[in-house]
Design a protein around this motif. Structure first.
Motif, PDB file in Angstrom:
ATOM      1  N   GLN A 127      20.223  -9.840  55.654  1.00  0.00           N
ATOM      2  CA  GLN A 127      20.486  -9.142  56.762  1.00  0.00           C
ATOM      3  C   GLN A 127      21.514  -7.996  56.567  1.00  0.00           C
ATOM      4  OE1 GLN A 127      18.320  -8.743  59.308  1.00  0.00           O
ATOM      5  NE2 GLN A 127      16.891 -10.715  58.416  1.00  0.00           N
ATOM      6  N   GLN A 128      22.572  -8.550  55.823  1.00  0.00           N
ATOM      7  CA  GLN A 128      23.566  -7.619  55.226  1.00  0.00           C
ATOM      8  C   GLN A 128      23.192  -6.769  53.929  1.00  0.00           C
ATOM      9  OE1 GLN A 128      26.698 -10.446  54.593  1.00  0.00           O
ATOM     10  NE2 GLN A 128      27.431 -10.688  56.472  1.00  0.00           N
ATOM     11  N   VAL A 129      22.216  -7.735  53.254  1.00  0.00           N
ATOM     12  CA  VAL A 129      22.191  -6.137  51.972  1.00  0.00           C
ATOM     13  C   VAL A 129      20.818  -5.735  52.030  1.00  0.00           C
ATOM     14  CG1 VAL A 129      24.152  -7.577  50.435  1.00  0.00           C
ATOM     15  CG2 VAL A 129      21.515  -8.774  50.607  1.00  0.00           C
ATOM     16  N   GLN A 130      20.519  -6.015  53.377  1.00  0.00           N
ATOM     17  CA  GLN A 130      18.593  -5.853  53.307  1.00  0.00           C
ATOM     18  C   GLN A 130      18.329  -4.195  52.473  1.00  0.00           C
ATOM     19  OE1 GLN A 130      16.561  -6.164  57.136  1.00  0.00           O
ATOM     20  NE2 GLN A 130      14.754  -5.334  55.970  1.00  0.00           N
ATOM     21  N   PHE A 131      19.449  -3.266  53.517  1.00  0.00           N
ATOM     22  CA  PHE A 131      19.089  -1.677  52.136  1.00  0.00           C
ATOM     23  C   PHE A 131      19.527  -1.698  51.196  1.00  0.00           C
ATOM     24  CE2 PHE A 131      21.066   2.775  52.041  1.00  0.00           C
ATOM     25  CZ  PHE A 131      19.685   2.657  52.314  1.00  0.00           C
ATOM     26  N   ALA A 132      20.276  -2.664  50.845  1.00  0.00           N
ATOM     27  CA  ALA A 132      20.496  -2.644  49.299  1.00  0.00           C
ATOM     28  C   ALA A 132      19.153  -2.781  48.199  1.00  0.00           C
ATOM     29  CB  ALA A 132      21.708  -3.120  48.354  1.00  0.00           C
ATOM     30  N   VAL A 133      18.150  -4.136  48.537  1.00  0.00           N
ATOM     31  CA  VAL A 133      17.680  -4.270  48.414  1.00  0.00           C
ATOM     32  C   VAL A 133      16.136  -3.012  48.449  1.00  0.00           C
ATOM     33  CG1 VAL A 133      15.924  -6.316  48.582  1.00  0.00           C
ATOM     34  CG2 VAL A 133      18.176  -6.809  48.413  1.00  0.00           C
ATOM     35  N   GLU A 134      16.238  -2.914  49.633  1.00  0.00           N
ATOM     36  CA  GLU A 134      15.554  -1.744  49.463  1.00  0.00           C
ATOM     37  C   GLU A 134      15.483  -0.301  48.580  1.00  0.00           C
ATOM     38  OE1 GLU A 134      14.882  -1.504  53.621  1.00  0.00           O
ATOM     39  OE2 GLU A 134      14.386  -3.279  54.239  1.00  0.00           O
ATOM     40  N   ASN A 184      10.365  -7.750  48.443  1.00  0.00           N
ATOM     41  CA  ASN A 184      10.104  -9.004  49.022  1.00  0.00           C
ATOM     42  C   ASN A 184      10.998  -9.769  47.000  1.00  0.00           C
ATOM     43  OD1 ASN A 184       9.787  -9.564  51.309  1.00  0.00           O
ATOM     44  ND2 ASN A 184       7.691  -9.500  51.065  1.00  0.00           N
ATOM     45  N   ASP A 185       9.920  -8.732  46.034  1.00  0.00           N
ATOM     46  CA  ASP A 185      10.122  -9.545  44.329  1.00  0.00           C
ATOM     47  C   ASP A 185      11.629  -8.543  44.138  1.00  0.00           C
ATOM     48  OD1 ASP A 185       7.510  -9.789  44.275  1.00  0.00           O
ATOM     49  OD2 ASP A 185       7.210  -7.363  43.859  1.00  0.00           O
ATOM     50  N   VAL A 186      12.250  -8.317  44.834  1.00  0.00           N
ATOM     51  CA  VAL A 186      13.852  -8.082  44.067  1.00  0.00           C
ATOM     52  C   VAL A 186      14.668  -9.011  45.095  1.00  0.00           C
ATOM     53  CG1 VAL A 186      15.347  -6.686  44.703  1.00  0.00           C
ATOM     54  CG2 VAL A 186      13.623  -5.526  43.725  1.00  0.00           C
ATOM     55  N   TRP A 187      14.340  -9.122  46.035  1.00  0.00           N
ATOM     56  CA  TRP A 187      14.818 -10.497  46.652  1.00  0.00           C
ATOM     57  C   TRP A 187      14.305 -12.038  45.637  1.00  0.00           C
ATOM     58  CZ3 TRP A 187      19.086 -11.443  49.465  1.00  0.00           C
ATOM     59  CH2 TRP A 187      19.693 -11.830  49.591  1.00  0.00           C
ATOM     60  N   GLY A 188      13.577 -12.157  46.162  1.00  0.00           N
ATOM     61  CA  GLY A 188      12.806 -13.083  44.993  1.00  0.00           C
ATOM     62  C   GLY A 188      13.453 -13.322  43.710  1.00  0.00           C
ATOM     63  N   CYS A 189      13.881 -13.035  43.040  1.00  0.00           N
ATOM     64  CA  CYS A 189      14.313 -12.838  41.560  1.00  0.00           C
ATOM     65  C   CYS A 189      15.612 -12.710  41.757  1.00  0.00           C
ATOM     66  CB  CYS A 189      14.266 -11.054  41.206  1.00  0.00           C
ATOM     67  SG  CYS A 189      14.930 -11.717  38.995  1.00  0.00           S
ATOM     68  N   LEU A 190      16.705 -12.158  42.257  1.00  0.00           N
ATOM     69  CA  LEU A 190      18.049 -12.710  43.127  1.00  0.00           C
ATOM     70  C   LEU A 190      18.415 -13.742  42.957  1.00  0.00           C
ATOM     71  CD1 LEU A 190      18.494  -9.225  44.932  1.00  0.00           C
ATOM     72  CD2 LEU A 190      19.595  -9.395  42.394  1.00  0.00           C
ATOM     73  N   THR A 191      17.590 -14.252  44.052  1.00  0.00           N
ATOM     74  CA  THR A 191      17.819 -15.870  44.788  1.00  0.00           C
ATOM     75  C   THR A 191      17.360 -17.094  44.211  1.00  0.00           C
ATOM     76  OG1 THR A 191      16.025 -15.712  46.185  1.00  0.00           O
ATOM     77  CG2 THR A 191      17.726 -14.405  47.511  1.00  0.00           C
ATOM     78  N   THR A 192      16.230 -16.641  43.433  1.00  0.00           N
ATOM     79  CA  THR A 192      15.823 -18.059  42.095  1.00  0.00           C
ATOM     80  C   THR A 192      15.625 -17.607  40.471  1.00  0.00           C
ATOM     81  OG1 THR A 192      13.714 -16.366  41.627  1.00  0.00           O
ATOM     82  CG2 THR A 192      13.400 -17.803  43.617  1.00  0.00           C
ATOM     83  N   VAL A 193      16.674 -16.450  40.329  1.00  0.00           N
ATOM     84  CA  VAL A 193      16.886 -16.135  38.948  1.00  0.00           C
ATOM     85  C   VAL A 193      18.666 -16.475  38.461  1.00  0.00           C
ATOM     86  CG1 VAL A 193      16.886 -15.310  36.135  1.00  0.00           C
ATOM     87  CG2 VAL A 193      15.860 -15.587  38.177  1.00  0.00           C
TER      88      VAL A 193
END
Length: 94
Positions: A11-18, A35-44
């Motif tokens: 919620q805090q970084v959504q704009f940066a991810v987009e 979603n790909d960017v977020w998935g990469c960050l959270t899993t890697v």
């Protein structure tokens, strides 16, 4: 970090991810989503981090390289049955 903590962080970084996903699309990786960017960050990047400061998260988001996102997407392809890697690359790269 727990799923709830990741949800709060998103919620805090959504704009940066987009913004980062848009950057990849502008560089020719047309199907890379936020979603790909977020998935990469959270899993890697953040898989084994017990805590994460907001400034660290933003730095990691904007520091994510094209190689890292492609490696992540390849890994996701291998996890999916019957996925064809050449089809994935055709979708990602113009």
């Amino acid at each position: 970090m727990s799923d709830k903590e990741f949800d709060n962080l998103y919620q805090q970084v959504q704009f940066a991810v987009e913004c980062k996903a848009q950057e990849f699309r502008q560089n020719g990786y047309r199907d890379v989503s936020s979603n790909d960017v977020w998935g990469c960050l959270t899993t890697v990047y953040w898989r084994h981090k017990p805590t994460l400061m907001l400034h660290q998260a933003v730095s990691d988001i904007f520091g994510l390289s094209q190689k890292e996102i492609i490696d992540y997407l390849q890994l996701q392809t291998f996890k999916q049955p019957k996925a064809n890697l050449s089809d994935v690359f055709a979708q990602i790269i113009e």
